[in-house]
Design a protein around this motif. Structure first.
Motif, mmCIF file in Angstrom:
data_model
loop_
_atom_site.group_PDB
_atom_site.id
_atom_site.type_symbol
_atom_site.label_atom_id
_atom_site.label_comp_id
_atom_site.label_asym_id
_atom_site.label_seq_id
_atom_site.Cartn_x
_atom_site.Cartn_y
_atom_site.Cartn_z
ATOM 1 N N GLY A 8 -13.386 36.778 -14.664
ATOM 2 C CA GLY A 8 -13.610 37.614 -13.496
ATOM 3 C C GLY A 8 -15.068 37.768 -13.205
ATOM 4 O O GLY A 8 -15.923 37.246 -13.906
ATOM 5 N N GLN A 9 -15.398 38.524 -12.171
ATOM 6 C CA GLN A 9 -16.782 38.714 -11.761
ATOM 7 C C GLN A 9 -17.411 39.816 -12.581
ATOM 8 O O GLN A 9 -16.843 40.897 -12.740
ATOM 9 C CB GLN A 9 -16.831 39.076 -10.267
ATOM 10 C CG GLN A 9 -18.236 39.134 -9.698
ATOM 11 C CD GLN A 9 -18.818 37.759 -9.493
ATOM 12 O OE1 GLN A 9 -18.091 36.773 -9.509
ATOM 13 N NE2 GLN A 9 -20.123 37.678 -9.309
ATOM 14 N N ASP A 10 -18.601 39.599 -13.097
ATOM 15 C CA ASP A 10 -19.314 40.609 -13.855
ATOM 16 C C ASP A 10 -20.435 41.152 -12.986
ATOM 17 O O ASP A 10 -21.232 40.411 -12.435
ATOM 18 C CB ASP A 10 -19.891 40.019 -15.145
ATOM 19 C CG ASP A 10 -20.620 41.070 -15.960
ATOM 20 O OD1 ASP A 10 -19.993 42.076 -16.294
ATOM 21 O OD2 ASP A 10 -21.811 40.869 -16.249
ATOM 22 N N SER A 11 -20.502 42.466 -12.870
ATOM 23 C CA SER A 11 -21.448 43.084 -11.951
ATOM 24 C C SER A 11 -22.619 43.738 -12.658
ATOM 25 O O SER A 11 -23.362 44.506 -12.070
ATOM 26 C CB SER A 11 -20.725 44.132 -11.107
ATOM 27 O OG SER A 11 -20.150 45.132 -11.936
ATOM 28 N N THR A 12 -22.811 43.474 -13.946
ATOM 29 C CA THR A 12 -23.853 44.169 -14.685
ATOM 30 C C THR A 12 -25.242 43.640 -14.395
ATOM 31 O O THR A 12 -26.222 44.324 -14.637
ATOM 32 C CB THR A 12 -23.584 44.065 -16.198
ATOM 33 O OG1 THR A 12 -23.539 42.688 -16.573
ATOM 34 C CG2 THR A 12 -22.257 44.727 -16.555
ATOM 35 N N HIS B 131 -16.836 44.321 -20.442
ATOM 36 C CA HIS B 131 -17.380 44.927 -19.225
ATOM 37 C C HIS B 131 -17.535 46.433 -19.400
ATOM 38 O O HIS B 131 -18.541 47.026 -18.975
ATOM 39 C CB HIS B 131 -16.474 44.617 -18.039
ATOM 40 C CG HIS B 131 -16.983 45.154 -16.732
ATOM 41 N ND1 HIS B 131 -16.745 46.444 -16.315
ATOM 42 C CD2 HIS B 131 -17.738 44.582 -15.759
ATOM 43 C CE1 HIS B 131 -17.320 46.644 -15.148
ATOM 44 N NE2 HIS B 131 -17.926 45.532 -14.789
ATOM 45 N N ASP B 132 -16.559 47.065 -20.037
ATOM 46 C CA ASP B 132 -16.581 48.511 -20.192
ATOM 47 C C ASP B 132 -17.505 48.983 -21.309
ATOM 48 O O ASP B 132 -18.170 50.021 -21.169
ATOM 49 C CB ASP B 132 -15.159 49.034 -20.474
ATOM 50 C CG ASP B 132 -14.223 48.856 -19.292
ATOM 51 O OD1 ASP B 132 -14.713 48.617 -18.172
ATOM 52 O OD2 ASP B 132 -12.994 48.940 -19.493
ATOM 53 N N ASP B 133 -17.559 48.242 -22.421
ATOM 54 C CA ASP B 133 -18.261 48.720 -23.609
ATOM 55 C C ASP B 133 -19.533 47.955 -23.956
ATOM 56 O O ASP B 133 -20.388 48.482 -24.675
ATOM 57 C CB ASP B 133 -17.323 48.661 -24.822
ATOM 58 C CG ASP B 133 -16.313 49.790 -24.827
ATOM 59 O OD1 ASP B 133 -15.922 50.231 -23.730
ATOM 60 O OD2 ASP B 133 -15.908 50.235 -25.916
ATOM 61 N N PHE B 134 -19.641 46.712 -23.511
ATOM 62 C CA PHE B 134 -20.788 45.890 -23.898
ATOM 63 C C PHE B 134 -21.639 45.485 -22.698
ATOM 64 O O PHE B 134 -22.349 44.488 -22.745
ATOM 65 C CB PHE B 134 -20.322 44.611 -24.613
ATOM 66 C CG PHE B 134 -19.308 44.819 -25.693
ATOM 67 C CD1 PHE B 134 -19.343 45.932 -26.522
ATOM 68 C CD2 PHE B 134 -18.286 43.899 -25.886
ATOM 69 C CE1 PHE B 134 -18.393 46.120 -27.512
ATOM 70 C CE2 PHE B 134 -17.335 44.069 -26.880
ATOM 71 C CZ PHE B 134 -17.391 45.192 -27.692
ATOM 72 N N SER B 135 -21.570 46.243 -21.625
ATOM 73 C CA SER B 135 -22.321 45.852 -20.427
ATOM 74 C C SER B 135 -23.821 45.826 -20.688
ATOM 75 O O SER B 135 -24.547 45.014 -20.113
ATOM 76 C CB SER B 135 -22.005 46.793 -19.260
ATOM 77 O OG SER B 135 -22.358 48.128 -19.571
ATOM 78 N N ASP B 136 -24.309 46.703 -21.563
ATOM 79 C CA ASP B 136 -25.734 46.703 -21.901
ATOM 80 C C ASP B 136 -26.125 45.413 -22.606
ATOM 81 O O ASP B 136 -27.223 44.878 -22.396
ATOM 82 C CB ASP B 136 -26.079 47.903 -22.777
ATOM 83 C CG ASP B 136 -25.298 47.920 -24.096
ATOM 84 O OD1 ASP B 136 -24.084 47.578 -24.092
ATOM 85 O OD2 ASP B 136 -25.885 48.276 -25.138
ATOM 86 N N ILE B 137 -25.216 44.888 -23.437
ATOM 87 C CA ILE B 137 -25.500 43.643 -24.153
ATOM 88 C C ILE B 137 -25.460 42.470 -23.179
ATOM 89 O O ILE B 137 -26.340 41.606 -23.189
ATOM 90 C CB ILE B 137 -24.487 43.438 -25.296
ATOM 91 C CG1 ILE B 137 -24.529 44.639 -26.262
ATOM 92 C CG2 ILE B 137 -24.771 42.143 -26.037
ATOM 93 C CD1 ILE B 137 -23.536 44.545 -27.402
ATOM 94 N N ARG B 138 -24.449 42.446 -22.321
ATOM 95 C CA ARG B 138 -24.368 41.386 -21.320
ATOM 96 C C ARG B 138 -25.633 41.348 -20.456
ATOM 97 O O ARG B 138 -26.082 40.278 -20.043
ATOM 98 C CB ARG B 138 -23.148 41.614 -20.421
ATOM 99 C CG ARG B 138 -21.827 41.188 -21.032
ATOM 100 C CD ARG B 138 -20.697 41.402 -20.041
ATOM 101 N NE ARG B 138 -19.507 40.640 -20.414
ATOM 102 C CZ ARG B 138 -18.391 40.591 -19.696
ATOM 103 N NH1 ARG B 138 -18.333 41.263 -18.555
ATOM 104 N NH2 ARG B 138 -17.370 39.870 -20.093
ATOM 105 N N GLU B 139 -26.173 42.515 -20.166
ATOM 106 C CA GLU B 139 -27.350 42.596 -19.300
ATOM 107 C C GLU B 139 -28.580 41.994 -19.959
ATOM 108 O O GLU B 139 -29.396 41.351 -19.298
ATOM 109 C CB GLU B 139 -27.617 44.071 -18.952
ATOM 110 C CG GLU B 139 -28.878 44.325 -18.148
ATOM 111 C CD GLU B 139 -28.809 43.781 -16.739
ATOM 112 O OE1 GLU B 139 -29.878 43.487 -16.172
ATOM 113 O OE2 GLU B 139 -27.690 43.649 -16.207
ATOM 114 N N LYS B 140 -28.709 42.166 -21.272
ATOM 115 C CA LYS B 140 -29.951 41.823 -21.957
ATOM 116 C C LYS B 140 -29.948 40.456 -22.623
ATOM 117 O O LYS B 140 -30.999 39.812 -22.739
ATOM 118 C CB LYS B 140 -30.265 42.898 -23.006
ATOM 119 C CG LYS B 140 -30.497 44.277 -22.416
ATOM 120 C CD LYS B 140 -30.623 45.325 -23.515
ATOM 121 C CE LYS B 140 -30.777 46.726 -22.921
ATOM 122 N NZ LYS B 140 -30.816 47.769 -23.997
#
Length: 385
Positions: free
Chosen positions: A33-37, A106-115
């Motif tokens: 799916g699409q990730d918006s982070t 997406h719910d719990d690791f969005s900070d990791i996905r971002e960095k």
């Protein structure tokens, strides 16, 4: 009937640039799916990406997506139709798990996905789907395992039942259970039809909606630099992108043993000199509890030293090596490892951590890895004091 030869794919593009790029592009979308982070970037300013038509024709064919452009007998076409149906059935099983994993990430690791810009996945085998689901926006993925790299689609597409069956057999357990079985891969990924992980990774890229730009043999020099190789080597590199995206990504698979004494010095040097310049997330799944053993201390220490984030089940790095250096979030239920593994793999301290933090342990609504019910550990490196 044979398809026109897909020529010289191993040397499609001789890369003269470095393996990693410093440019961070706008990254959207993943295998489910699409990730918006990620912060949006004006994609109009980015160059269009173009996949290799011959490579992607072959990957879509073996992925059971399309037989368009392939010359086939009526008998082979009928066999492919049956194969395509079975692959799609297996992929649907995998997709259900990965959709739940994507939602969790997406719910719990969005900070990791971002960095994160580099994902390290030792003991991976040919598993492209799970790291790209967890971390769809990374620039670089480094996978490794005992299995040979194999050659890309450098010859004719084989349009026969034996070829289809070899792919189905190689992927059946993985798509149903989320992991490859090492002893099975020794046969499934080293035979007359499939000679390593490369064609399987390429096929899985197609199933997840990615296009391949190039596939190339590489090597580590004595300084740990990744450079093109004119011949066969233990490293193979994919340049790829998600269809419709302008974000070029790189996957590097390294074949070799990482046991102490067998860990290639140039590979170690690569980790030591490259990882400090990146934000690294290490992923470990169904890792056979190898890093519980004293003779896998080097790879274990490298992961602990060079990873800002770690996502694993209990078969990865023992809890005792992480507790002091990382903030840890626990998921699911911890239970004794499968009986095929020894009692030495049991972690009393991890079991106690689940009990002590029972009110903080988060649910895991799907099976991933060996055990059912499953467990997951997310570790974020503690800030330096």
């Amino acid at each position: 009937m044979k398809q026109a030869k897909l020529t010289t794919l191993l040397l499609v593009v001789m890369m003269t640039s470095t393996f990693f790029t410093s440019c961070k592009m706008g990254k959207g979308g993943d295998s489910t799916g699409q990730d918006s982070t990620k912060t949006a970037v004006d994609s109009a300013s980015l160059p269009d990406l173009k996949g290799d038509a011959n490579i992607n024709l072959a990957t879509r064919f073996y992925a059971g997506i399309s037989k368009e452009g392939i010359n086939m007998t009526a008998e082979d076409s009928k066999a492919w139709d049956s194969y395509s149906k079975e692959i799609k059935r297996l992929l649907d099983i995998s997709y259900q798990t990965r959709t739940k994993l994507d939602t969790l990430a997406h719910d719990d690791f969005s900070d990791i996905r971002e960095k994160v810009d580099l994902v390290f996945y030792p003991f991976s085998g040919a598993d492209f789907l799970y790291p790209i689901t967890l971390f769809p926006n990374a620039d670089t993925y480094v996978l490794s395992g005992l299995e040979k790299t194999g050659t890309p689609f450098s010859g004719d597409v084989k349009t026969n039942y034996a070829q289809y069956e070899s792919y189905r057999k190689a992927l059946s357990t993985f798509l149903r259970s989320s992991y490859f079985i090492t002893k099975d891969m020794a046969n499934d990924l080293d035979n007359e039809m499939i000679d390593g992980v490369c064609p399987v990774i390429a096929m899985l890229m197609a199933t997840a909606g990615y296009e391949i730009i190039s596939i190339q043999n590489m090597k580590f020099d004595e300084n740990g630099k990744l450079t093109p190789s004119d011949g066969t080597s233990n490293v193979i590199q994919f340049k790829f992108f998600r269809s419709g995206s302008k974000h070029e990504q790189t996957l590097c698979y390294v074949s070799g043993n990482v046991i102490d004494g067998g860990f290639d010095n140039n590979y170690k040097k690569f980790i030591e000199t490259t990882f400090p310049d990146h934000t690294v997330a290490t992923y470990l799944k169904a890792a056979s509890y190898l890093m519980h053993q004293s003779n896998f201390s080097t790879i274990r220490d490298h992961i602990v030293d060079y990873s800002q984030y770690l996502l694993e089940d209990d078969s990865g790095i023992p809890y005792r090596f992480l507790a002091d250096k990382f903030d840890i979030t626990l998921y699911g239920i911890y239970k004794r490892p499968l009986r095929v593994f020894t009692d030495a793999c049991i972690q009393p301290d991890l079991d106690q951590a689940y009990k002590d933090n029972a009110d903080k342990v988060k649910p895991l609504t799907f099976q991933i890895g060996y055990n059912k019910p499953s467990n997951l550990l997310c570790a974020r490196r503690k800030a330096a004091k």
